[in-house]
Design a protein around this motif. Structure first.
Motif, short mmCIF file in Angstrom:
data_model
loop_
_atom_site.label_atom_id
_atom_site.label_comp_id
_atom_site.label_asym_id
_atom_site.label_seq_id
_atom_site.Cartn_x
_atom_site.Cartn_y
_atom_site.Cartn_z
N PRO A 77 16.19 3.53 0.88
CA PRO A 77 15.49 4.56 0.09
C PRO A 77 16.37 5.22 -0.97
O PRO A 77 15.85 5.89 -1.88
N GLN A 78 17.69 5.06 -0.87
CA GLN A 78 18.57 5.62 -1.90
C GLN A 78 18.52 4.83 -3.19
O GLN A 78 19.00 5.29 -4.24
N LEU A 79 17.94 3.62 -3.14
CA LEU A 79 17.85 2.77 -4.32
C LEU A 79 16.55 3.04 -5.08
O LEU A 79 15.50 3.24 -4.47
N LEU B 283 10.65 -4.87 0.04
CA LEU B 283 11.34 -4.77 1.32
C LEU B 283 12.73 -4.15 1.15
O LEU B 283 13.13 -3.27 1.92
N ILE B 284 13.44 -4.57 0.12
CA ILE B 284 14.78 -4.01 -0.13
C ILE B 284 14.69 -2.53 -0.45
O ILE B 284 15.49 -1.72 0.04
N GLN C 59 0.82 -1.21 0.00
CA GLN C 59 0.00 0.00 0.00
C GLN C 59 0.85 1.26 0.00
O GLN C 59 0.46 2.28 -0.58
N MET C 60 2.02 1.17 0.58
CA MET C 60 2.84 2.37 0.77
C MET C 60 3.84 2.61 -0.34
O MET C 60 4.23 3.74 -0.59
N SER C 61 4.29 1.57 -1.01
CA SER C 61 5.39 1.71 -1.96
C SER C 61 4.94 2.37 -3.26
O SER C 61 3.96 1.96 -3.87
N LYS C 62 5.70 3.36 -3.67
CA LYS C 62 5.42 4.03 -4.95
C LYS C 62 5.75 3.12 -6.13
O LYS C 62 5.31 3.38 -7.26
#
Length: 403
Positions: free
Chosen positions: A138-140, A132-133, A91-94
């Motif tokens: 978040p830099q990836l 998950l990764i 739900q949260m991942s763009k």
């Protein structure tokens, strides 16, 4: 649980597949298995020997062995608990929608004949690993093709270990591909033509005249050939090789594929459409062991340090994976894949040839070589820093290639 039984384990070359007498094949295989287990059981683990086994003919032989050796090559403790997240990442991942689309299109990456329910379960695990990764790092930035690499690890080592291994891989070997832009990926692709030029200037000049560029090799590079090879045995054999080597080794392997197809390319019409179409259709019957050996030899002869200026001339870039290893502290001082390759290369040469260049292009070299372990003398401070990176594996190296 790692699930690839439908395709089976085993190497891919004709030699290891039974091209020689069965007794000879079994004896060599048994000897190699014993050497791998000896290296695993050493205290500390003999990672240099494991690298040699992963590079040498046949690679790591079985998925059972890969489950033990791949973590050692990436300096991951297989006994550590896998990373987890308490968030609802779907739900949260763009990136969720794009990941979902890519995973749904990945049917051919699973073993033929696998029950649909089992495959769908693995696809759900694949989505969870990727999200998950990305959440933990978040830099990836996700790129299309990343799932092709993740699914390879999932099928070989299972979800728990795949998460840890791919996370380490993503922050090191694959780091350049996961930038916000493709600048660094393009820069790595720019090493392709200088490698070809060193070995076969006629082929290089033909491809330059055709203005074919290097985009045909993009999917090869960013998926470690997982997207373009239909036989999973070939894919994991290449992963053995790449995990044991320098992060730029995939571009050397791409170069040897093009060099291997020299005559096909030269027989093409000298235009972009014809050459691109030919090279983008990668043959499935390549002599993988021969090409792996050749790629290793080319890396020794023409390390990134010698090619950096030519690659930079095609496109400026700030950083490459060779310089992002600042936290990649390997446990043993012997974990230097470049050294493994150099030792192997010297062993292949006759004594009287060990101080001579081989595979060198016929016209005058642009670089001065000092035997096989030669250092460049004319590339300046930035390129000399890359020499350190290339020849010493440089997990601490933090300088930029081209400040």
């Amino acid at each position: 649980m790692a699930l690839r039984s439908a395709q089976g384990d085993g190497p891919n070359s004709s030699h290891w597949d039974g091209g020689t007498e069965k007794a000879d094949f079994n004896a060599k295989r048994k000897k190699k298995v014993a050497e791998i287990h000896q290296a695993l059981n050493s205290d500390p683990t003999d990672v240099a020997a494991l690298r040699r086994m992963a590079i040498s003919e046949g690679g790591l032989l079985t998925d059972e062995i890969r489950r033990k050796v791949w973590p050692k090559l990436l300096n991951v403790n297989a006994n550590d608990p896998p990373p987890i997240s308490g968030k609802n990442l779907r739900q949260m991942s763009k990136d969720y929608q794009q990941v979902l689309l890519d995973v749904r299109r990945s049917l051919r990456r699973f073993p033929p004949g696998m029950p649909e329910e089992q495959r769908e379960g693995l696809q759900e695990e694949l989505i969870d690993i990727i999200l998950l990764i990305l959440e933990r790092n978040p830099q990836l930035h996700y790129y299309q093709g990343y799932h092709d690499i993740v699914v390879t690890f999932l099928l070989v080592v299972g979800e728990r270990l795949a998460t840890s291994l791919v996370e380490k891989l993503s922050t090191h070997h694959l780091r350049d591909f996961m930038d916000p832009t493709m600048d660094n990926t393009k820069h790595i692709l720019n090493y392709l033509m200088p490698i070809i030029d060193q070995v076969n200037p006629e082929l290089h000049d033909f491809m330059q005249s055709a203005e074919v560029g290097t985009i045909f090799a993009l999917s090869w590079l960013i998926t470690w050939f997982g997207h373009v090879l239909s036989d999973f045995r070939h894919v994991v054999r290449l992963y053995d090789f790449f995990l044991a080597c320098h992060p730029l080794m995939p571009i050397y392997f791409a170069a040897v594929i093009v060099l291997y197809r020299e005559q096909e390319v030269l027989d093409c019409d000298c235009d972009m459409a014809s050459v691109h179409h030919l090279l983008s259709q990668i043959p499935q019957d390549l002599p993988y062991e021969t090409l792996i050996s050749r790629a290793g030899d080319l890396f020794v002869q023409f390390p990134p340090s010698e090619l950096a200026r030519e690659a930079a001339a095609q496109q400026q870039a700030e950083r490459t994976a060779a310089s992002t290893f600042k936290d990649f502290e390997l446990a043993s001082a012997q974990q230097r894949p470049d050294m493994v390759l150099r030792q192997r290369f010297r062993g292949l040469l006759r004594p009287e040839d060990r101080t001579k260049d081989v595979l060198t292009k016929p016209r005058t070299n642009r670089f001065v070589k000092l035997a096989v372990m030669g250092l460049t003398v004319a590339l300046g401070a930035a390129a000399l820093a890359v020499v350190k990176s290339a020849l010493e594996w440089a997990p601490k190296f933090q300088l930029q290639l081209f400040p």
